[in-house]
Design a protein around this motif. Sequence first.
Motif, short mmCIF file in Angstrom:
data_model
loop_
_atom_site.label_atom_id
_atom_site.label_comp_id
_atom_site.label_asym_id
_atom_site.label_seq_id
_atom_site.Cartn_x
_atom_site.Cartn_y
_atom_site.Cartn_z
N PHE A 74 0.83 -1.21 0.00
CA PHE A 74 0.00 0.00 0.00
C PHE A 74 0.87 1.26 0.00
N LYS A 75 0.61 2.13 -0.97
CA LYS A 75 1.38 3.37 -1.11
C LYS A 75 0.60 4.61 -0.69
N GLY A 76 -0.67 4.43 -0.38
CA GLY A 76 -1.50 5.58 -0.02
C GLY A 76 -1.26 6.05 1.40
N TYR A 77 -2.16 6.90 1.88
CA TYR A 77 -1.99 7.45 3.23
C TYR A 77 -2.84 6.69 4.22
N VAL A 78 -2.41 6.69 5.46
CA VAL A 78 -3.17 6.10 6.57
C VAL A 78 -3.48 7.20 7.57
N THR A 79 -4.73 7.29 7.95
CA THR A 79 -5.11 8.18 9.04
C THR A 79 -5.52 7.36 10.25
N SER A 80 -5.22 7.87 11.41
CA SER A 80 -5.75 7.24 12.62
C SER A 80 -7.24 7.50 12.69
N ASP A 81 -7.98 6.62 13.36
CA ASP A 81 -9.33 7.02 13.73
C ASP A 81 -9.18 8.18 14.72
N CYS A 82 -10.22 8.96 14.83
CA CYS A 82 -10.07 10.24 15.54
C CYS A 82 -9.93 10.04 17.04
N TRP A 83 -8.81 10.54 17.58
CA TRP A 83 -8.38 10.40 18.96
C TRP A 83 -7.72 9.05 19.25
N ALA A 84 -7.47 8.24 18.22
CA ALA A 84 -6.88 6.91 18.44
C ALA A 84 -5.43 6.99 18.91
N ILE A 85 -4.68 8.01 18.51
CA ILE A 85 -3.29 8.11 18.96
C ILE A 85 -3.24 8.37 20.46
N ASP A 86 -4.16 9.20 20.95
CA ASP A 86 -4.24 9.42 22.39
C ASP A 86 -4.49 8.11 23.14
N ASP A 87 -5.23 7.20 22.51
CA ASP A 87 -5.54 5.92 23.16
C ASP A 87 -4.27 5.12 23.47
#
Length: 874
Positions: A265-278
């Motif tokens: 996969f060469k595209g972008y990945v976003t976290s679900d919203c507030w998932a990094i805080d988790d």
Amino acid sequence: MRRLLFLTIFTTIALLHVTCPVQAQEYPFEDYKLPFDKRVDDLVSRLTLEEKVFQMLNSAPAIPRLKIPAYDWWNETLHGVARTPFKVTVYPQAIAMAAMFDPAALATMADYSALEGRAIYNKAVSLGRTNERYLGLTYWTPNINIFRDPRWGRGQETYGEDPYLTATLGDAFVRGLQGNDPKYLKAAACAKHYAVHSGPEPLRHVFNADVSAFDLWDTYLPAFEKLVTKSEVAGVMCAYNAFQGQPCCGSDLLMTDILRKKWGFKGYVTSDCWAIDDFFKNHKTHKDAASASADAVFHGTDLDCGTDAYKALLTAVKNGIITEKDIDVSVKRLFMIRFRLGMFDPPSMVKYANTPITVLENSAHKAHALKMARASMVLLKNDSNTLPLKKNLKKLVVLGPNANNDISVLGNYNGTPSTITTVLQGIKDKLGNQTEVIFEQAISFASDTILHYRNLENQLSADGHQGFKAEYFKGIELQGAPFLTRFEKTINHNWQEGEQIGEGLAANHFSARFSTVFKALKSEEITFEVDGDDGYRLKVNGQKVLDAWSKNRWGAKTYKIPVSKDSTYKIEMEYWQGEGGAKIRFAGGTFGRTDFTELVARHRDADAFIFVGGISPQLEGEEMKVNVPGFNGGDRTSIMLPQAQTSLMKALKSSGKPVVFVMMTGSAIAIPWEAENIPAIVNAWYGGQSAGTAVADLLFGDYSPSGRLPVTFYKSDKDLKDFNDYNMENRTYRYFKGKPLFGFGYGLSYSTFNYHNFILPSNLKSGKGTSLSVRITNTGKMQSDEVAQLYVMHNNLKIKSAKKALKGYQRVSLAPGESKLVHFKLSPDELAYIDDKGTKRPLKGEITLSIGGSQPDEKLKTSGNIVTRKLIIN
């Protein structure tokens, strides 16, 4: 005239300036003749570390020195552009679209949604508003999680429980949304939530999912694999929960080994919203934001949604946890998407960049919304041909909590259309004045004691105006002078986030005060009801009587007060809203328990009863707080239809008149009594803006129902496993050992069909695909669509596999007496199995293939026979 010409030229220059930041081409990244990768490399090389990190937030700020405009990545288009301040076309909810079994129709819907999204984005560019949420071109859709358990409140956003159906529909959506231009994306789709994510909602920030390699590759990953490797989806969203002890956005197996390495996969990945805080607040796998952010980036998570955790990457670089080159990889992926969307090229080069605002809600889009609503509805039961009803009825009684509920028809993650047709309105429109149509809500979703609402408009006055004086403030503290003051006859608002309350005031981070005087027309006890989002207070004669100011509201609150005839009462309501859309409602009336016996007696002259019940996105959805028995946190604790609804239908049945149950839901509901006793049952899902018209068309025979269930309807809660158990054993039609109430793929018609001339080879070489065909004839008296379903059954008991699995389907439209030859292709992947290690292997030995209007062991009376053949694979 010269002034007008000047303004036109100025506006055009401004538009080009925002869309294509630098026309003079000072830098190579501005040269649209260069390949995207070279332009991206050049742009990123010119950024400071801080600029790079801030571009990794969903709300990416402008970089003025390079004339790069701000951009907010966060947008949704689940079933039409969602949460935008503009009026848009709203199609049936995703689960309803899945019930169509029609990839072409879904692709058209996605194409139309992308067009409307382009028009909105182009308008935002012209207004310099690209920094605002829900105006961009990066849509965090589709949701291709497997709807493994009917209690999951977000299952309505998916395409159901089957990996093959989910993959093919997800593929159609992505291709429709992203377009077919060889250079530019029409819009950017995003496959979510990767992976092994399907509730429970209350535990999603702390939950650790763990499944076998077999279940991972047999059930949870096939749709993601197809969208990444075949559909070329632009983005992927990683899930909140952990997987095998690591947060999904930092998973070695999911993110590194499978997504980036195995699938390339060469595209972008976003976290679900507030998932990094988790990572560090809930999963406790990391000590702080810096270590969490660095690890997420190491695993290929390029964008941090909802928080500013990624700002700690500056600290991570300073402390040597991560290098600036590592960050460059993510920033380049993000800018590549923006370049592919044409955001840095002249509008004349990007055909989508000239999409006008007039495409919103155009006639073709609205017609498709109605077509999809019709095709999605599933006729579950029709004893003695109760349906279709005759149009010359003298009196028809329509009842139930969803009969006139415009929230239910829209589902969740929705936009707002100019016109919504409820079932009640659809029936009235259909029958005109020739039939007396009576409406009584009678019950709420779960109780026979309801507030009988009264029209209070002629009892409310403020400063000489009928209704309320409404004062709106910027910010949530009711401070300073009102930004906007106006008079409103009623308070019944449901704004999407970003929708404009008034010019310059969006429906988030605001507060309001509504004041009026209530005059009692008689002495009685009246109940005032308030329902709102983030916080509200109600005062009567200066005394605070309801206080839900500190986010402890969720659901309507009521206040009873005895009033004296001709007396007046000062009413004041204060309200605030932070993130998200805004909902605030004030109503009044008298509480009372509905006497079902009296109701039936009062309508003894009715020709028929139509009960419109089920559940609602007011009860099931994303991380909700609902104080209703049977529901928890957006999920359900029971799949049984609430008892109050069954009790009312028992009373209606006792009348001896025809009773039709129109059920709205985003998930499977257990209705054992109704399936046995109610003669006609229609599952209408959350059917979008034209749901009411479609239901009325079905009820009165203007089209033949053709929808099929994309999920299993179980008999009771006893059929369900532990919600927290992600093991697929005894789940969904592929592994369920019991007998369902209505199976996956089930759906009746007003016509009948016959399957014959099933042609396929008698044997096949292992690892190869094959073609097959069958002839279908409409043996009934009505034009109708039929959904032909191809299932593969493995006869080798030594192989662990689904006992039956959908591997092909086609929607076919047939006139009475018409026959069509329908062709299917089975690829090598569809004639393979997953071993215990998660490896795909070609089948060998004998398998059985079946084609019909349903599963091979759940024959429908309207789809006639099911044809089966054995195939030897050598």
